[in-house]
Design a protein around this motif. Structure first.
Motif, mmCIF file in Angstrom:
data_model
loop_
_atom_site.group_PDB
_atom_site.id
_atom_site.type_symbol
_atom_site.label_atom_id
_atom_site.label_comp_id
_atom_site.label_asym_id
_atom_site.label_seq_id
_atom_site.Cartn_x
_atom_site.Cartn_y
_atom_site.Cartn_z
ATOM 1 N N ALA A 67 0.828 -1.205 0.000
ATOM 2 C CA ALA A 67 0.000 0.000 0.000
ATOM 3 C C ALA A 67 0.864 1.258 0.000
ATOM 4 C CB ALA A 67 -0.935 0.009 1.205
ATOM 5 N N LEU A 68 2.108 1.122 0.404
ATOM 6 C CA LEU A 68 3.001 2.277 0.490
ATOM 7 C C LEU A 68 3.697 2.623 -0.824
ATOM 8 C CD1 LEU A 68 4.660 1.640 3.958
ATOM 9 C CD2 LEU A 68 2.930 3.353 3.390
ATOM 10 N N GLU A 77 7.830 8.175 0.968
ATOM 11 C CA GLU A 77 8.303 9.426 1.583
ATOM 12 C C GLU A 77 7.298 9.946 2.609
ATOM 13 O OE1 GLU A 77 5.893 10.376 -1.970
ATOM 14 O OE2 GLU A 77 7.625 9.101 -1.708
ATOM 15 N N TRP A 78 6.007 9.728 2.382
ATOM 16 C CA TRP A 78 4.996 10.147 3.356
ATOM 17 C C TRP A 78 5.067 9.287 4.618
ATOM 18 C CZ3 TRP A 78 3.103 14.727 3.060
ATOM 19 C CH2 TRP A 78 2.977 15.332 1.817
ATOM 20 N N PHE A 79 5.323 8.008 4.423
ATOM 21 C CA PHE A 79 5.507 7.109 5.557
ATOM 22 C C PHE A 79 6.726 7.552 6.372
ATOM 23 C CE2 PHE A 79 7.485 3.250 7.362
ATOM 24 C CZ PHE A 79 6.474 2.892 8.244
ATOM 25 N N GLY A 80 7.818 7.843 5.682
ATOM 26 C CA GLY A 80 9.024 8.325 6.360
ATOM 27 C C GLY A 80 8.785 9.608 7.119
ATOM 28 N N VAL A 86 7.974 12.584 12.158
ATOM 29 C CA VAL A 86 7.160 13.445 13.033
ATOM 30 C C VAL A 86 6.885 12.738 14.357
ATOM 31 C CG1 VAL A 86 4.864 14.485 13.294
ATOM 32 C CG2 VAL A 86 6.155 14.805 11.168
ATOM 33 N N GLU A 87 6.581 11.448 14.294
ATOM 34 C CA GLU A 87 6.312 10.676 15.511
ATOM 35 C C GLU A 87 7.530 10.658 16.428
ATOM 36 O OE1 GLU A 87 5.060 6.136 16.775
ATOM 37 O OE2 GLU A 87 5.919 6.499 14.794
ATOM 38 N N VAL A 88 8.697 10.367 15.869
ATOM 39 C CA VAL A 88 9.918 10.285 16.666
ATOM 40 C C VAL A 88 10.273 11.643 17.263
ATOM 41 C CG1 VAL A 88 12.418 9.872 16.536
ATOM 42 C CG2 VAL A 88 10.816 8.268 15.464
ATOM 43 N N VAL A 89 10.141 12.704 16.472
ATOM 44 C CA VAL A 89 10.446 14.051 16.962
ATOM 45 C C VAL A 89 9.474 14.444 18.081
ATOM 46 C CG1 VAL A 89 10.458 16.505 16.334
ATOM 47 C CG2 VAL A 89 11.611 14.829 14.872
ATOM 48 N N ILE A 124 -3.621 6.815 13.362
ATOM 49 C CA ILE A 124 -4.731 7.354 12.568
ATOM 50 C C ILE A 124 -4.268 7.767 11.171
ATOM 51 C CG2 ILE A 124 -6.502 9.159 12.475
ATOM 52 C CD1 ILE A 124 -6.598 8.747 15.635
ATOM 53 N N PRO A 125 -3.249 8.622 11.034
ATOM 54 C CA PRO A 125 -2.797 8.906 9.659
ATOM 55 C C PRO A 125 -2.154 7.684 8.990
ATOM 56 C CG PRO A 125 -1.395 10.040 11.250
ATOM 57 C CD PRO A 125 -2.540 9.459 12.010
ATOM 58 N N LEU A 126 -1.528 6.819 9.780
ATOM 59 C CA LEU A 126 -0.927 5.615 9.217
ATOM 60 C C LEU A 126 -1.983 4.734 8.550
ATOM 61 C CD1 LEU A 126 1.584 3.859 8.801
ATOM 62 C CD2 LEU A 126 1.078 2.807 11.020
#
Length: 181
Positions: free
Chosen positions: A66-67, A72-75, A80-83, A114-116
């Motif tokens: 699906a990716l 790049e959006w997944f990355g 963002v999650e890690v930061v 949710i965005p994932l």
């Protein structure tokens, strides 16, 4: 996991098994001694799922995802999650509220599902994220009066939710694919 992408399905089971290990491990930071064997058993189960479905993922790596076209959006989402997890944890540590780090990281993880879900075309991740975030919000008030690390309660809750999601997903995988091998 409710996806038509077999490789993604196997990856998610393996990843959630590994994340169950991480959460059960973090909970050992401040767990009562009589919980330790249960947390260890959860880690072993998560590790077994990670190994078996890691193999299933590798053997299906050539299949579609699906990716595709959206890596790049997944990355970016992971970045963002890690930061967010790091900045929030550093803030909590510096403001002498470091015991809340596990709760904060868990909330960031739950929110990122949710965005994932839209990136990997799997609505079940929304359900998981909403259930986790709701449980974390319900735990916040009772945890305020305690002196121990939030990892004591948050770790098992996140580990168990990841493990259960992986187990249900594994059952669906085996049912639809006819096996792992």
């Amino acid at each position: 996991m409710l996806t038509e992408f077999v490789r993604d399905h196997a990856f998610t089971i393996a990843w959630f098994g590994l994340m169950a290990v991480a959460w059960f491990g973090w909970s050992q930071e401040d767990a009562p001694s009589h919980w330790r064997w249960k947390l260890g058993a959860g880690s072993v189960a998560g590790l077994a799922l990670a190994g078996v479905f890691g193999y299933a993922m590798v053997t299906r790596w050539g299949q579609s995802s699906a990716l595709e076209g959206r890596y790049e959006w997944f990355g970016l989402l992971v970045l963002v999650e890690v930061v967010a997890a790091t900045i929030g944890s550093l803030y909590l540590q510096r403001s002498e509220k470091g015991r809340w780090a596990a709760w904060w990281v868990a909330m960031v993880v739950a929110a990122h599902f949710i965005p994932l879900a839209f990136l990997v075309a799997d609505g079940s991740l929304i359900v998981l994220g909403v259930l986790q975030a709701g449980a974390l919000l319900l735990l916040a008030r009772p945890l305020k009066g305690k002196q121990w690390s939030t990892s004591r309660i948050v770790g098992p809750m996140m580990g168990l939710s990841m493990l259960l999601f992986a187990v249900v997903s594994a059952a669906l995988f085996v049912t639809t694919e006819g096996g792992v091998w």
